[in-house]
Design a protein around this motif. Sequence first.
Motif, PDB file in Angstrom:
ATOM      1  N   LYS A 186       0.834  -1.205   0.000  1.00  0.00           N
ATOM      2  CA  LYS A 186       0.000   0.000   0.000  1.00  0.00           C
ATOM      3  C   LYS A 186       0.866   1.251   0.000  1.00  0.00           C
ATOM      4  O   LYS A 186       0.611   2.208  -0.745  1.00  0.00           O
ATOM      5  CB  LYS A 186      -0.926   0.005   1.216  1.00  0.00           C
ATOM      6  N   GLU A 187       1.888   1.273   0.843  1.00  0.00           N
ATOM      7  CA  GLU A 187       2.763   2.448   0.936  1.00  0.00           C
ATOM      8  C   GLU A 187       3.448   2.765  -0.390  1.00  0.00           C
ATOM      9  O   GLU A 187       3.373   3.910  -0.872  1.00  0.00           O
ATOM     10  CB  GLU A 187       3.798   2.248   2.041  1.00  0.00           C
ATOM     11  N   PRO A 188       4.132   1.799  -1.030  1.00  0.00           N
ATOM     12  CA  PRO A 188       4.784   2.129  -2.300  1.00  0.00           C
ATOM     13  C   PRO A 188       3.800   2.469  -3.417  1.00  0.00           C
ATOM     14  O   PRO A 188       4.141   3.235  -4.327  1.00  0.00           O
ATOM     15  CB  PRO A 188       5.577   0.862  -2.639  1.00  0.00           C
ATOM     16  N   LEU A 189       2.586   1.925  -3.344  1.00  0.00           N
ATOM     17  CA  LEU A 189       1.585   2.275  -4.347  1.00  0.00           C
ATOM     18  C   LEU A 189       1.228   3.759  -4.250  1.00  0.00           C
ATOM     19  O   LEU A 189       1.028   4.423  -5.265  1.00  0.00           O
ATOM     20  CB  LEU A 189       0.329   1.424  -4.182  1.00  0.00           C
ATOM     21  N   PHE A 225       8.310  11.998  -4.607  1.00  0.00           N
ATOM     22  CA  PHE A 225       7.591  10.717  -4.638  1.00  0.00           C
ATOM     23  C   PHE A 225       8.471   9.601  -5.212  1.00  0.00           C
ATOM     24  O   PHE A 225       8.458   8.470  -4.709  1.00  0.00           O
ATOM     25  CB  PHE A 225       6.306  10.842  -5.446  1.00  0.00           C
ATOM     26  N   THR A 226       9.232   9.910  -6.261  1.00  0.00           N
ATOM     27  CA  THR A 226      10.115   8.880  -6.821  1.00  0.00           C
ATOM     28  C   THR A 226      11.225   8.525  -5.835  1.00  0.00           C
ATOM     29  O   THR A 226      11.620   7.357  -5.725  1.00  0.00           O
ATOM     30  CB  THR A 226      10.731   9.326  -8.158  1.00  0.00           C
ATOM     31  N   LEU A 227      11.724   9.515  -5.111  1.00  0.00           N
ATOM     32  CA  LEU A 227      12.756   9.251  -4.112  1.00  0.00           C
ATOM     33  C   LEU A 227      12.211   8.400  -2.969  1.00  0.00           C
ATOM     34  O   LEU A 227      12.880   7.462  -2.502  1.00  0.00           O
ATOM     35  CB  LEU A 227      13.309  10.567  -3.559  1.00  0.00           C
ATOM     36  N   TRP A 256      11.973   3.351  -0.033  1.00  0.00           N
ATOM     37  CA  TRP A 256      11.161   2.210   0.427  1.00  0.00           C
ATOM     38  C   TRP A 256      11.707   0.906  -0.137  1.00  0.00           C
ATOM     39  O   TRP A 256      11.811  -0.100   0.580  1.00  0.00           O
ATOM     40  CB  TRP A 256       9.712   2.391  -0.009  1.00  0.00           C
ATOM     41  N   SER A 257      12.068   0.898  -1.419  1.00  0.00           N
ATOM     42  CA  SER A 257      12.529  -0.345  -2.054  1.00  0.00           C
ATOM     43  C   SER A 257      13.830  -0.852  -1.436  1.00  0.00           C
ATOM     44  O   SER A 257      14.046  -2.064  -1.354  1.00  0.00           O
ATOM     45  CB  SER A 257      12.703  -0.133  -3.566  1.00  0.00           C
ATOM     46  N   ASP A 291      10.866  12.412   3.341  1.00  0.00           N
ATOM     47  CA  ASP A 291      11.045  11.088   3.945  1.00  0.00           C
ATOM     48  C   ASP A 291      10.914  11.174   5.467  1.00  0.00           C
ATOM     49  O   ASP A 291      10.261  10.332   6.096  1.00  0.00           O
ATOM     50  CB  ASP A 291      12.406  10.526   3.563  1.00  0.00           C
ATOM     51  N   MET A 292      11.521  12.183   6.067  1.00  0.00           N
ATOM     52  CA  MET A 292      11.413  12.371   7.518  1.00  0.00           C
ATOM     53  C   MET A 292       9.974  12.645   7.928  1.00  0.00           C
ATOM     54  O   MET A 292       9.501  12.168   8.968  1.00  0.00           O
ATOM     55  CB  MET A 292      12.315  13.516   7.973  1.00  0.00           C
ATOM     56  N   LEU A 293       9.268  13.424   7.101  1.00  0.00           N
ATOM     57  CA  LEU A 293       7.871  13.736   7.392  1.00  0.00           C
ATOM     58  C   LEU A 293       7.018  12.481   7.395  1.00  0.00           C
ATOM     59  O   LEU A 293       6.215  12.253   8.318  1.00  0.00           O
ATOM     60  CB  LEU A 293       7.343  14.732   6.344  1.00  0.00           C
ATOM     61  N   ILE A 294       7.204  11.646   6.361  1.00  0.00           N
ATOM     62  CA  ILE A 294       6.439  10.402   6.259  1.00  0.00           C
ATOM     63  C   ILE A 294       6.737   9.492   7.445  1.00  0.00           C
ATOM     64  O   ILE A 294       5.825   8.942   8.081  1.00  0.00           O
ATOM     65  CB  ILE A 294       6.760   9.669   4.938  1.00  0.00           C
ATOM     66  N   ARG A 295       8.012   9.330   7.773  1.00  0.00           N
ATOM     67  CA  ARG A 295       8.376   8.424   8.864  1.00  0.00           C
ATOM     68  C   ARG A 295       7.940   8.961  10.228  1.00  0.00           C
ATOM     69  O   ARG A 295       7.555   8.184  11.102  1.00  0.00           O
ATOM     70  CB  ARG A 295       9.872   8.151   8.855  1.00  0.00           C
TER      71      ARG A 295
END
Length: 310
Positions: free
Chosen positions: A91-94, A137-139, A144-145, A295-299
């Motif tokens: 779900k997250e990577p989607l 978003f691509t980063l 994530w990968s 990335d920090m915001l998401i985490r």
Amino acid sequence: MVTGRFRALALASCIGMLFVLLAGALVTNTGSGRGCGDDWPLCNGKFIPAYTMETAIEFSHRLITGFEGLLVVAAFIAIYLLFRKNNADYKEPLIYASGALLFTVIQALMGAAAVKWYQSDAVMAIHFGISLIAFAFTLLLVVWSYRTKNGKPVEFTVPRAIYPRMLAVTIFCYIVVYLGAFIRHTESAGGCLGWPLCNGEVVPELQGATAAVFIHRLGALIFGLALVGLYIHVRKISGKGKGLTKSAGWALVLVIAQILSGALLTETIGNDDWFLFTNLLHNLIITGLFGILCDMLIRSWRLREGRENA
């Protein structure tokens, strides 16, 4: 488990988006936006146009954007197929792949609109911001990968106080970026000569280009201080080398580099070749910094304390 082939695809889409962003900045900085006339998707009415420097720059930007669009679509399809098999883990990577695809389309449409119809400088400045979000978003997809390379990563808990602070810092970063893009599109960089003073004054007369550049500089100073405070806060709560500390440290290094590149930008205003290089360097650094902040915001949101009960 994520395959090496998908990681390569995600990385290629991220690098491609970076090239799109830098190529767009090159178009703006060289005044090549009309290099293909009023035609889109053709260039001066041709699939492969006659060569001029402005045409070559604008046409190259379109080619890079088109190729990047294919990479983003491929990454989205690959993740969507995995999501259909395992909704919970993918779900997250989607979300990241969907965001990259959405903002790539918006970016392309804005570029087409700028060619076909007149757009104000204020609207055109948003174009860079849209590209920045698409890159983020691509980063995030790449990050994530690699974090899930060997299965689910070991997660940690982030104090709830970090998230609102991260949200404010990220939004403010975007505002400062927009001001910088507005300065480029209005060719106002010469409004403040000298650094750190503006035209030899701490607070210059705030009119025209001088006002725009001074406000941008003031915003950059506040942003830099905010990241210093964020790093101290994160390290105090998490400890050295734990949680978000490493990312906050990189963000602090990059914001210092960004401020210094801004000073270099000012010093090279009189030299067209060096000014073009320092402009691209300035864009490159803020792109990486914004990606880290996202990335920090998401985490900080996903791993916040008490999220299980939310």
